[in-house]
Design an enzyme around this catalytic site. Structure first.
Site, PDB file in Angstrom:
ATOM      1  N   LYS A  25       7.318 -16.285 -15.731  1.00  0.00           N
ATOM      2  CA  LYS A  25       8.504 -15.421 -15.658  1.00  0.00           C
ATOM      3  C   LYS A  25       9.251 -15.585 -14.326  1.00  0.00           C
ATOM      4  CE  LYS A  25       6.535 -11.890 -18.732  1.00  0.00           C
ATOM      5  NZ  LYS A  25       5.155 -12.424 -18.864  1.00  0.00           N
ATOM      6  N   ASN A  34      18.292 -22.120  -6.753  1.00  0.00           N
ATOM      7  CA  ASN A  34      17.709 -23.290  -6.111  1.00  0.00           C
ATOM      8  C   ASN A  34      16.187 -23.212  -6.063  1.00  0.00           C
ATOM      9  OD1 ASN A  34      18.009 -25.836  -4.668  1.00  0.00           O
ATOM     10  ND2 ASN A  34      17.300 -24.716  -2.860  1.00  0.00           N
TER      11      ASN A  34
END
EC number: 4.1.1.23
Length: 240
Positions: free
Chosen positions: A62, A68
């Site tokens: 999750k 990034n």
């Protein structure tokens, strides 16, 4: 198995996990889900060990961070050769797209890219929690649908949602978009901490692509029998 049944290996110790798995027959190609507890304790090595024994792994971490960071993390996870992995849909389209890019770039040549699944609302979340704690103006069904469309637009391969929400929205998505549903409980099993549940057969009828089952199998007196019974209910319409 075209519509997998993932066994959730929610253990706190790998010896317990292997003891459980050794009770099952036909382990080659068996679909299993590995979550945060085991991964954070044992790291990538536990994934490699399971993969080496032929298990198809759903690595459920999750991911939810800036794009990034998620991209670089997904790049590392892809190298492990897992079947699929997860991000939180609430992280936004840019984050989901970054995860997809990371998986594609990190997959070794000649290997399949892991499927990316976006977690919508956890099956422990109720209408009351959504409204009073998350301060969401939508009801659960509409919130899940909104997050699902966002995930599809961001090129996720599917979503994680309750089996109760699939039927009302499945027709709005492409046939290859996956609806993976935890919160699966046989009729004889208590709901425990899951608020939105269905039986395996109900999940199939609602249009689930895959189901995730943990305690009804892992805590059963006879895990193999429990697995076979749940698989039978899940697969009963395959011949139709």
């Amino acid at each position: 198995m075209n519509k997998p049944l993932f066994i959730a290996l929610d253990y706190d110790d790998q010896e317990k996990m292997w003891l459980f798995l050794n009770q099952l027959k036909d382990k080659q190609g068996l679909h299993v889900k590995l979550g945060m507890e085991m991964f954070y304790q044992y790291g990538p090595e536990i994934v490699r060990d399971l993969s080496a024994k032929g298990y198809q792994i759903f690595l459920d971490l999750k991911l939810h961070d800036i794009p990034n960071t998620v991209k670089r993390t997904a790049h590392q996870l892809a190298a492990l050769g897992v079947y699929c992995t997860t991000v939180h849909a609430l992280g936004g389209k840019q984050m989901i797209q970054a995860a997809k890019e990371g998986l594609i770039e990190g997959t070794p040549a000649g290997k399949p890219v892991p499927k990316l699944l976006a977690v919508t609302e956890l099956t422990s979340i109720s209408e009351e929690v959504l409204k009073n704690e998350q301060h969401c103006s939508l009801n659960l069904a509409d919130e899940v649908k909104s997050l699902a469309h966002q995930a599809q637009e961001a090129e996720a391969d599917g979503i994680i949602c309750s089996p109760l929400e699939v039927k009302a929205m499945k027709s709005e998505f492409s046939d290859d978009f996956m609806f993976v549903t935890p919160g699966i409980r046989p009729k004889s099993y208590q709901k425990d901490d899951q608020a939105r549940v269905a039986t395996p057969g109900q999940a199939r009828e609602n249009g689930s692509t895959a189901i995730v089952v943990g305690r009804p199998i892992t805590q059963a007196a006879d895990p193999q029998k429990a697995y076979e019974e749940i698989l039978k209910d899940w697969s009963k319409n395959d011949a139709k």
